[in-house]
Scaffold this active site. Structure first.
Site, PDB file in Angstrom:
ATOM      1  N   TYR A 113     -28.801  36.958  27.290  1.00 56.13           N
ATOM      2  CA  TYR A 113     -28.111  38.042  27.899  1.00 56.13           C
ATOM      3  C   TYR A 113     -28.123  37.786  28.983  1.00 56.13           C
ATOM      4  O   TYR A 113     -25.783  37.976  29.602  1.00 56.13           O
ATOM      5  CB  TYR A 113     -28.571  39.048  28.316  1.00 56.13           C
ATOM      6  CG  TYR A 113     -28.413  40.623  28.677  1.00 56.13           C
ATOM      7  CD1 TYR A 113     -27.129  41.607  28.218  1.00 56.13           C
ATOM      8  CD2 TYR A 113     -28.660  40.186  30.155  1.00 56.13           C
ATOM      9  CE1 TYR A 113     -26.895  42.389  29.087  1.00 56.13           C
ATOM     10  CE2 TYR A 113     -27.900  41.865  31.296  1.00 56.13           C
ATOM     11  CZ  TYR A 113     -27.031  42.548  30.461  1.00 56.13           C
ATOM     12  OH  TYR A 113     -26.187  43.046  30.651  1.00 56.13           O
TER      13      TYR A 113
ATOM     14  N   ASP B 238     -25.935  44.266  24.976  1.00 60.49           N
ATOM     15  CA  ASP B 238     -27.766  45.086  26.349  1.00 60.49           C
ATOM     16  C   ASP B 238     -27.870  46.392  24.738  1.00 60.49           C
ATOM     17  O   ASP B 238     -26.690  46.266  24.117  1.00 60.49           O
ATOM     18  CB  ASP B 238     -27.671  45.302  27.310  1.00 60.49           C
ATOM     19  CG  ASP B 238     -26.354  46.191  27.825  1.00 60.49           C
ATOM     20  OD1 ASP B 238     -25.150  47.093  26.648  1.00 60.49           O
ATOM     21  OD2 ASP B 238     -25.972  47.055  29.052  1.00 60.49           O
TER      22      ASP B 238
ATOM     23  N   GLU C   9     -27.661  41.588  37.907  1.00 62.57           N
ATOM     24  CA  GLU C   9     -28.097  41.490  36.164  1.00 62.57           C
ATOM     25  C   GLU C   9     -29.185  41.241  35.968  1.00 62.57           C
ATOM     26  O   GLU C   9     -29.717  42.295  34.794  1.00 62.57           O
ATOM     27  CB  GLU C   9     -26.908  40.298  35.603  1.00 62.57           C
ATOM     28  CG  GLU C   9     -25.345  40.689  35.386  1.00 62.57           C
ATOM     29  CD  GLU C   9     -25.178  42.209  34.577  1.00 62.57           C
ATOM     30  OE1 GLU C   9     -25.511  42.542  33.821  1.00 62.57           O
ATOM     31  OE2 GLU C   9     -24.115  42.582  34.292  1.00 62.57           O
TER      32      GLU C   9
END
Ligand code: SF4
Length: 399
Positions: free
Chosen positions: A145, A163, A62
């Protein structure tokens, strides 16, 4: 999951004009979620980080995904995890090893933060990543995020991940035309995403929306006819141009800078300087130099930069290579010159450290992509990085 082609007609986009509202009650929301997950289960790509439940590997993926495309990332991901297979391995590594493994990915501050967070997890959590969004947010460098992505994908926590791809898909589904970077719009998208989320499969739901944005609901050429959730798309129902939704901030081209780099020789050794830790490309090693000032020749720029950075006077020889490189907000042309230093010892005036390095050892240092490309160019042109035969005598010792 299988890796079938993105353009394959797998969906039920339905004719423009017919529209169901995914937020119109539990049954509609569930139907939307089922259609999305059925498509993802059948057609999502079988990427390496989707084959694991290891929270550490999911975390690494990620962080990397925030700065590079999937296609480019796979090799970096594999290389990094070959080098640091576990969180404990990463935490135990030296700073230089981590930067070297990150070389080429850019945004080196993220690598340093990842490293710091791994150390904190070893010290405070016995080596196990926190399982909640708030616990992850408390780690250095972990933002909303990453915390939402890791907590949902690795631990099935019910958080939506917003995102760029997901924002675009939600804006089109809900006909939100405003800039998604605006705080009020962002908040609206998060609230909508939380309502649409398939409880208990949040990780798959998030990845399905990301996948949809990457392969079907594309920025410039959305494949609406094959869209698995086209029945619920308000842009499509309105007959609007999906490429106009959401608004995009016009990109202003950043400045184009001329930058010099000295391949400074003393005998058969080259001088490398390490960039200060806190700044851009911090901790990386480079051929020292810097940005050309107005009215300055490139040679004069290089002499000035080396005096300011290392306290050395140099003789500048010919330009040996130049490469163009784009950063997020500006571009550079990097001009590399052969150069020779006088007798003085370099000082760390505006760098973190310096070293005289044999050309054969250049591969061991983490370097910016532009410097690495200079080396690659010289290897291609002349079979390696070799000291020039001799400095031009008329400039010897000059400034
Ligand atoms: Fe699907 Fe995007 Fe087209 Fe809407 S705009 S139908 S979400 S591909």
């Amino acid at each position: 999951m299988t890796g079938s082609a993105a353009g394959e007609k797998v969906g039920h986009g339905g004719p423009a004009g017919a529209c169901r509202d995914p937020l119109d009650g539990a049954a509609e929301t569930a139907a939307f979620g089922r259609a999305l997950l059925d498509w993802y289960d059948a057609h999502g790509r079988d990427l390496p980080w989707r084959q694991t439940r290891d929270p550490y590997r999911i975390w690494i993926s990620e962080v990397m995904l925030q700065q590079t495309r999937v296609g480019q990332m796979e090799a970096f991901y594999t290389r990094f995890l070959d080098r640091f297979p576990t969180l404990a391995d990463l935490a135990a590594a030296a700073d230089a090893e981590v930067l070297k493994a990150w070389e080429g990915l850019g945004y080196y501050a993220r690598a340093r933060q990842l490293h710091g967070a791994a150390r904190q997890v070893m010290a405070d959590h016995g080596g196990a990543l926190p399982t909640t969004r708030d616990g992850l947010l408390a780690l250095p460098g972990v933002g909303p995020y990453t915390a939402a992505a890791v907590s949902s994908i690795a631990f099935d926590r019910d958080h939506v991940v917003l995102d760029g791809n997901v924002s675009r898909v939600l804006c089109r589904l809900l006909l939100v035309t405003d800039l998604p970077t605006r705080q009020s719009v962002r908040q609206r998208l998060i609230e909508a995403g939380e309502r649409l989320l398939v409880r208990g499969r949040a990780g798959d739901f998030n990845q399905a929306l990301m996948e949809l944005g990457a392969r079907v609901c594309l920025p410039a050429a959305p494949r609406c006819d094959g869209c698995p959730v086209g029945l619920w798309c308000r842009v499509r129902a309105a007959g609007a141009d999906p490429t106009a939704v959401p608004q995009r901030r016009p990109r202003r081209p950043g400045p184009h800078l001329q930058v010099t780099a000295g391949m400074i020789w003393r005998g058969d050794r080259l001088l490398l300087a390490q960039r200060p830790a806190g700044g851009m490309l911090g901790g990386l090693w480079e051929f020292p130099g810097g940005k050309q000032e107005p009215g300055e020749t490139l040679e004069a720029c290089l002499r000035r930069e080396i005096r300011e950075e290392l306290g050395l006077n140099i003789t500048v020889g010919p330009e040996v290579a130049s490469v163009d490189h784009a950063y997020t907000h500006f571009r550079i042309t990097l001009h590399a010159f052969s150069a020779w230093s006088g007798r003085g010892t370099p000082r760390t005036l505006a760098c973190a450290a310096w070293q005289w390095v044999a050309p054969a050892d250049l591969g061991a240092f983490a370097m910016p992509r532009s410097d690495r490309r200079i080396i690659e160019y010289l290897v291609a042109q002349q079979g390696g990085v070799h000291p020039p035969v001799r400095p031009p005598s008329r400039h010897r010792g000059g400034h």
